[in-house]
Design a protein around this motif. Structure first.
Motif, mmCIF file in Angstrom:
data_model
loop_
_atom_site.group_PDB
_atom_site.id
_atom_site.type_symbol
_atom_site.label_atom_id
_atom_site.label_comp_id
_atom_site.label_asym_id
_atom_site.label_seq_id
_atom_site.Cartn_x
_atom_site.Cartn_y
_atom_site.Cartn_z
ATOM 1 N N GLY A 304 64.824 -49.983 -14.968
ATOM 2 C CA GLY A 304 63.739 -49.183 -14.418
ATOM 3 C C GLY A 304 63.067 -48.283 -15.428
ATOM 4 N N ASP A 305 63.651 -48.135 -16.635
ATOM 5 C CA ASP A 305 63.049 -47.259 -17.646
ATOM 6 C C ASP A 305 61.677 -47.774 -18.070
ATOM 7 O OD1 ASP A 305 65.190 -45.642 -17.534
ATOM 8 O OD2 ASP A 305 65.919 -45.994 -19.578
ATOM 9 N N GLU A 306 61.588 -49.092 -18.315
ATOM 10 C CA GLU A 306 60.323 -49.653 -18.783
ATOM 11 C C GLU A 306 59.221 -49.451 -17.753
ATOM 12 O OE1 GLU A 306 58.474 -53.853 -20.517
ATOM 13 O OE2 GLU A 306 60.597 -53.689 -19.962
ATOM 14 N N ALA A 307 59.558 -49.626 -16.491
ATOM 15 C CA ALA A 307 58.565 -49.437 -15.432
ATOM 16 C C ALA A 307 58.122 -47.978 -15.363
ATOM 17 C CB ALA A 307 59.147 -49.887 -14.090
ATOM 18 N N ALA A 308 59.062 -47.073 -15.570
ATOM 19 C CA ALA A 308 58.723 -45.648 -15.525
ATOM 20 C C ALA A 308 57.781 -45.279 -16.668
ATOM 21 C CB ALA A 308 59.995 -44.807 -15.602
ATOM 22 N N GLU A 314 50.004 -45.393 -17.363
ATOM 23 C CA GLU A 314 48.873 -45.624 -16.455
ATOM 24 C C GLU A 314 48.302 -44.323 -15.915
ATOM 25 O OE1 GLU A 314 50.550 -48.178 -13.548
ATOM 26 O OE2 GLU A 314 50.591 -49.955 -14.852
ATOM 27 N N HIS A 315 49.143 -43.288 -15.798
ATOM 28 C CA HIS A 315 48.675 -41.989 -15.313
ATOM 29 C C HIS A 315 47.858 -41.247 -16.368
ATOM 30 C CE1 HIS A 315 51.431 -42.451 -11.894
ATOM 31 N NE2 HIS A 315 50.774 -41.439 -11.334
ATOM 32 N N HIS A 316 47.990 -41.648 -17.629
ATOM 33 C CA HIS A 316 47.270 -40.962 -18.711
ATOM 34 C C HIS A 316 46.547 -42.001 -19.570
ATOM 35 C CE1 HIS A 316 49.322 -37.124 -17.923
ATOM 36 N NE2 HIS A 316 50.398 -37.873 -17.689
#
Length: 326
Positions: A304-308, A314-316
């Motif tokens: 899940g680290d890569e997705a985070a 994507e937020h920045h």
């Protein structure tokens, strides 16, 4: 006589600058310090490292040694200087203060005579003859010793024991060794490279003359956690990315114990946080502890680290930390 390869002893290249020589010395001096080292032959290696530093940190000594190293014959067990070498003092010499040198015969043969005060010696002219001169009081030689200190010893109030040997003469003029042991209180605010003077603790005077002085050259031993900048301590503080982003309290070491450091939210790598009064003692007051932040990623990513990270990117979408390069 065995040749001493000082570059190999300090494990530095022949073109090492003064900073590299000092760094190598401090690392090895801590490793082989007799008070803490469990290495075999630690005391012998400690002296050998000190001898190498004495030569390679001195511009004139190093230049002369390099010439001897380049042109001398190092074949077999017996070192031979190049033909016509003026600097070689066959048979050894005594160190300043009249005491037997702590260094090797190789060092004393090369530099020993120049460590004595007074150059080529005294002339009896103008003293009413040698016998008259020999009866006059004369002062003892000054002696200088390295005085290695751990940072914890700089902070402590307890005195530190110093042991050394002085060369003197009995009433018949025969040489004898004097073993001395002193309890030295580290002056408040002392810094790396300073000299501490102990009046009258050097070589014994003759015919009622005063003793020389003992000079202790302070050398801070390397510390595994802290670097030293004057009286300030520098500490690199590793942070997880989320600790830097969210901020909070973390525990850090100091020379006086552990304490809580508040990390502001949105802290950047390389930022410095100053803790006043947590450094080394000054003659008036106390230096500071400077914590420099370093962001460290986990060694093994979890599921899940890569997705985070992708979600964060994507937020920045317009964030570029390298805009200053444009």
């Amino acid at each position: 006589m065995e040749f001493k390869d000082y570059y190999a002893i300090l494990d530095v290249p022949e073109d090492a600058d003064t900073k590299a020589v000092k760094s190598a010395y401090r690392r090895l001096a801590r490793k082989y310090h007799p008070d803490v080292s469990k290495e075999e032959n630690a005391e012998e290696r400690f002296k050998e490292v000190g001898e190498a530093y004495e030569v390679l940190s001195d511009k004139e000594k190093r230049a002369e040694y390099d010439q001897l190293r380049k042109y001398g014959n190092r074949g077999g067990d017996e070192f031979q200087p190049p033909p016509g070498w003026d600097g070689w003092q066959q048979g050894g010499a005594q160190q300043a203060g009249g005491s037997e040198s702590d260094f090797s015969d190789f060092f004393d043969n090369l530099f020993g005579q120049r460590r004595q005060r007074g150059g080529a010696g005294f002339s009896s002219a103008g003293f009413g003859g040698f016998d008259d001169f020999a009866q006059r009081p004369y002062p003892g030689q000054d002696v200088e010793l390295d005085f290695p200190l751990f940072l914890e010893e700089v902070m402590a109030a307890e005195p530190k024991e110093v042991r050394f040997t002085l060369r003197a003469h009995d009433e018949q003029g025969r040489p004898k060794d004097i073993e001395k042991s002193l309890k030295v209180r580290v002056p408040k605010g002392v810094n790396d490279g300073e000299r501490i003077r102990l009046k009258g603790q050097g070589g014994p005077g003759g015919n009622g003359g005063p003793n020389g002085d003992l000079y202790l050259k302070v050398q801070f031993a390397p510390h595994p956690d802290f670097d030293v900048d004057g009286h300030n301590l520098l500490l690199t503080v590793p942070l997880a990315p989320w600790e830097a982003a969210l901020g909070g309290k973390i525990e850090i070491p100091t020379l006086a114990g552990r304490l809580q450091l508040t990390v502001p939210a949105n802290s950047h790598a390389g930022a410095r946080l100053r803790l006043k009064g947590k450094g080394l003692p000054q003659r008036s007051g106390q230096g500071d502890l400077i914590a420099q932040l370093k962001i460290v990623l986990p060694e093994r990513p979890a599921e899940g680290d890569e997705a985070a990270w992708k979600s964060l990117a994507e937020h920045h979408p317009h964030f570029n930390p390298r805009t200053k390069w444009r």
